[in-house]
Design a protein around this motif. Structure first.
Motif, PDB file in Angstrom:
ATOM      1  N   TRP A  45       1.847   5.109   0.284  1.00  0.00           N
ATOM      2  CA  TRP A  45       1.520   6.438   0.791  1.00  0.00           C
ATOM      3  C   TRP A  45       2.622   7.348   0.290  1.00  0.00           C
ATOM      4  O   TRP A  45       3.795   7.029   0.411  1.00  0.00           O
TER       5      TRP A  45
ATOM      6  N   GLU B 230       0.881  -1.160   0.000  1.00  0.00           N
ATOM      7  CA  GLU B 230       0.000   0.000   0.000  1.00  0.00           C
ATOM      8  C   GLU B 230       0.921   1.213   0.000  1.00  0.00           C
ATOM      9  O   GLU B 230       1.742   1.366   0.904  1.00  0.00           O
TER      10      GLU B 230
ATOM     11  N   TRP C 282      -2.985   5.199  -4.705  1.00  0.00           N
ATOM     12  CA  TRP C 282      -1.991   5.625  -3.721  1.00  0.00           C
ATOM     13  C   TRP C 282      -2.648   6.619  -2.774  1.00  0.00           C
ATOM     14  O   TRP C 282      -3.483   7.423  -3.178  1.00  0.00           O
ATOM     15  N   GLN C 283      -2.252   6.571  -1.515  1.00  0.00           N
ATOM     16  CA  GLN C 283      -2.675   7.570  -0.542  1.00  0.00           C
ATOM     17  C   GLN C 283      -1.761   8.778  -0.725  1.00  0.00           C
ATOM     18  O   GLN C 283      -0.550   8.666  -0.555  1.00  0.00           O
TER      19      GLN C 283
ATOM     20  N   ARG D 287      -0.695  12.788   0.064  1.00  0.00           N
ATOM     21  CA  ARG D 287      -0.833  13.878   1.024  1.00  0.00           C
ATOM     22  C   ARG D 287       0.154  14.991   0.697  1.00  0.00           C
ATOM     23  O   ARG D 287       1.323  14.721   0.417  1.00  0.00           O
TER      24      ARG D 287
END
Length: 68
Positions: free
Chosen positions: A29, A27, A45-46, A48
């Motif tokens: 990020w 996963e 994709w996470q 930020r």
């Protein structure tokens, strides 16, 4: 599930690392200060917007990931 956080990862080497980790089943990020580059990252994709040198922002991101 295995998870990876890549700072400054929305482009260049960081993006290539994210692609490789995703292919390996992680996963992904990713954080970056370039909002446009983050939007161009894969939707799974996470993503930020956060500078890697901002300790509070990184702590918040790790908490969001469930790592703190």
């Amino acid at each position: 599930m295995k998870r990876v956080l890549i700072t400054a990862g929305a482009a260049g080497i960081g993006r290539a690392m994210g692609t490789a980790f995703a292919a390996a089943g992680y996963e992904v990020w990713v954080s970056d200060v370039d909002a446009a580059a983050l939007r161009a990252c894969p939707e799974d994709w996470q993503r930020r917007e956060a500078p890697a040198d901002d300790e509070a922002a990184m702590r918040d991101l790790l908490a969001e990931m469930g790592q703190l």
